[in-house]
Design a protein around this motif. Structure first.
Motif, PDB file in Angstrom:
ATOM      1  N   GLU A 165     -75.757  63.521  20.685  1.00  0.00           N
ATOM      2  CA  GLU A 165     -74.353  63.685  21.070  1.00  0.00           C
ATOM      3  C   GLU A 165     -73.982  65.174  21.136  1.00  0.00           C
ATOM      4  OE1 GLU A 165     -71.741  61.063  18.835  1.00  0.00           O
ATOM      5  OE2 GLU A 165     -70.046  62.400  19.179  1.00  0.00           O
ATOM      6  N   ARG A 214     -66.221  65.992  20.454  1.00  0.00           N
ATOM      7  CA  ARG A 214     -65.713  65.627  19.122  1.00  0.00           C
ATOM      8  C   ARG A 214     -66.472  66.391  18.024  1.00  0.00           C
ATOM      9  NH1 ARG A 214     -63.264  61.000  17.363  1.00  0.00           N
ATOM     10  NH2 ARG A 214     -65.056  60.671  16.000  1.00  0.00           N
ATOM     11  N   LEU A 215     -67.768  66.540  18.217  1.00  0.00           N
ATOM     12  CA  LEU A 215     -68.550  67.288  17.225  1.00  0.00           C
ATOM     13  C   LEU A 215     -68.219  68.777  17.263  1.00  0.00           C
ATOM     14  CD1 LEU A 215     -71.962  65.449  17.609  1.00  0.00           C
ATOM     15  CD2 LEU A 215     -70.563  65.529  15.531  1.00  0.00           C
ATOM     16  N   PHE A 271     -65.227  69.925  17.964  1.00  0.00           N
ATOM     17  CA  PHE A 271     -63.940  69.964  17.235  1.00  0.00           C
ATOM     18  C   PHE A 271     -64.188  70.125  15.733  1.00  0.00           C
ATOM     19  CE2 PHE A 271     -61.219  67.080  14.694  1.00  0.00           C
ATOM     20  CZ  PHE A 271     -59.960  67.639  14.870  1.00  0.00           C
ATOM     21  N   LEU A 272     -65.136  69.346  15.229  1.00  0.00           N
ATOM     22  CA  LEU A 272     -65.448  69.376  13.804  1.00  0.00           C
ATOM     23  C   LEU A 272     -66.209  70.650  13.442  1.00  0.00           C
ATOM     24  CD1 LEU A 272     -65.069  67.597  11.331  1.00  0.00           C
ATOM     25  CD2 LEU A 272     -67.208  66.432  11.903  1.00  0.00           C
ATOM     26  N   VAL A 322     -65.759  73.619  10.612  1.00  0.00           N
ATOM     27  CA  VAL A 322     -66.805  73.848   9.601  1.00  0.00           C
ATOM     28  C   VAL A 322     -67.176  75.333   9.565  1.00  0.00           C
ATOM     29  CG1 VAL A 322     -69.216  73.398   8.978  1.00  0.00           C
ATOM     30  CG2 VAL A 322     -67.740  71.509   9.723  1.00  0.00           C
ATOM     31  N   PHE A 343     -73.230  68.910   9.895  1.00  0.00           N
ATOM     32  CA  PHE A 343     -72.238  68.585   8.865  1.00  0.00           C
ATOM     33  C   PHE A 343     -72.094  67.068   8.705  1.00  0.00           C
ATOM     34  CE2 PHE A 343     -67.705  67.779   7.766  1.00  0.00           C
ATOM     35  CZ  PHE A 343     -67.696  68.348   6.498  1.00  0.00           C
ATOM     36  N   VAL A 344     -71.996  66.359   9.818  1.00  0.00           N
ATOM     37  CA  VAL A 344     -71.826  64.902   9.775  1.00  0.00           C
ATOM     38  C   VAL A 344     -73.069  64.217   9.212  1.00  0.00           C
ATOM     39  CG1 VAL A 344     -71.664  62.827  11.238  1.00  0.00           C
ATOM     40  CG2 VAL A 344     -70.143  64.763  11.655  1.00  0.00           C
ATOM     41  N   MET A 354     -72.339  69.503   3.987  1.00  0.00           N
ATOM     42  CA  MET A 354     -71.961  70.908   3.931  1.00  0.00           C
ATOM     43  C   MET A 354     -73.078  71.800   3.400  1.00  0.00           C
ATOM     44  SD  MET A 354     -69.589  72.760   4.867  1.00  0.00           S
ATOM     45  CE  MET A 354     -67.946  73.405   4.678  1.00  0.00           C
TER      46      MET A 354
END
Lengths: 233, 233
Positions: free
Chosen positions: A24, A45-46, A48-49, A53, A130-131, A135
């Motif tokens: 993705e 979306r990743l 965005f995250l 991070v 991260f997902v 972290m």
């Protein structure tokens, strides 16, 4: 996609639990659009995250690394690190763009090496780590590929010269940096200022400019160059 | 300062290991300036960090809570949550401003209840929790005081009505929301549009406006109000 997993493993030492998350992160919206019937997820979306991070990991690093820097200085440093140009460079250095699934049109337009795409992919990759890994793994990666660059002043070019000089010199504690006009020359309508920069009392160089401010920037630039050459030799 | 520690313990269940970090988060720059000789740290560095902590925790929450929301929608939601006005409200709700160390001038100017100060203090507080207690405790606090508000649509007012309606209705999956012009009326120079909004085919209300766009917003507002009243009764 085998190659992508191997690449990420080789370059960053990370083996993804859910390979779909990694795919993705390497799927551009133009590719998803080209295959609209398959409902493929793109990297946005990743990204965005990942953007958030990076913002936090870099902030946290700077906060602890420079306990005496005021907030304004931290904010400027962070901005120069997380800006698109810097992240695009990282993406290219680690060859991330090679593995992006890109739409046909985008490929033809040389989209693969566009800085904005490179930056998006880097952020999406960090988001994916991260997902999938958490972290701590993100921080391990940044310790390997980003934080040493911060320490060596690689992002100073995003700042004006005076700020950059201050960052570099005050890395290990406060030092006194003074700028003073040592000469004014030329006729009134073409006046030039000569400014000397002194660090802890020692001259680090002189700069010339049409205003005091410009001459100070020029002097800081000379001092930066001198320091960089000293470091390289 | 005894009171501050007790307050934070009572309201958030947190006992700080390093009380100085908490004090720093509740020290406004105006107070530090009034006591310049004592070299007191103000909240700005913690605010810098807390801002990034909030950005990530909210992003992460939205990312997982709304797996089908595209990036643009997540970005809009995040913006409405972390904006100064929203955070200022939280600071006030939990009575944080009462404990801020403020300079004399600032106090006289009613600085204590200024939204920008309230927001700064909330961010600095979150930054202090992050530094002293770590990310998990930050998330525990936000689970108690912020995330439920997101779920109940408390931040929808930061969006335009159509977006807010979409957020509210699509919280539990995609639903079809259609806007259609059902009437045009009035003379040419004073034309009005009447737009009906239908959700999964059922009419949820009508709105009137001087343009199609304005009428759609008006219809969405009517639908939102209807849904809110239904929820309250």
């Amino acid at each position: 996609m085998k190659k992508l997993f191997q690449h990420v493993k080789d370059k960053f030492g990370v083996t993804f639990q859910d390979e779909n998350v990694l795919i993705e992160a390497f799927t551009h919206s133009s590719y998803a659009n080209d295959h609209r019937d398959q409902q493929i997820k793109n990297l946005e979306r990743l990204e965005f995250l990942g953007d958030a991070v990076l913002e936090l990991t870099v902030s946290d690093y700077l906060y602890h690394k420079y306990p005496d820097h005021p907030e304004g200085q931290l904010t400027r440093m962070r901005a120069s690190i997380v800006r698109a140009e810097s992240l695009a460079k990282l993406a290219k250095e680690f060859d991330l763009h090679t593995y992006v699934r890109l739409g046909k049109g985008e490929e033809q337009m040389n989209g693969r090496t566009r800085p904005s795409l490179l930056c998006d992919v880097f952020e999406a990759f960090i988001g994916a780590v991260f997902v999938d890994q958490g972290m701590d793994v993100v921080i391990d990666i940044l310790k390997a590929i980003l934080f040493p660059k911060i320490d060596s002043g690689a992002f100073s070019h995003g700042m004006d010269h005076k700020t950059a000089l201050q960052e570099l010199l005050q890395r290990n504690g406060v030092v006194t940096i003074e700028y003073s006009v040592v000469d004014k020359r030329g006729p009134d309508h073409e006046k030039e200022f000569v400014v000397e920069v002194r660090v802890e009392g020692d001259s680090f160089g002189e700069g010339v400019g049409r205003s005091k401010k410009a001459a100070e920037q020029a002097a800081a630039k000379v001092a930066m160059k001198m320091l960089e050459e000293a470091r390289e030799s």
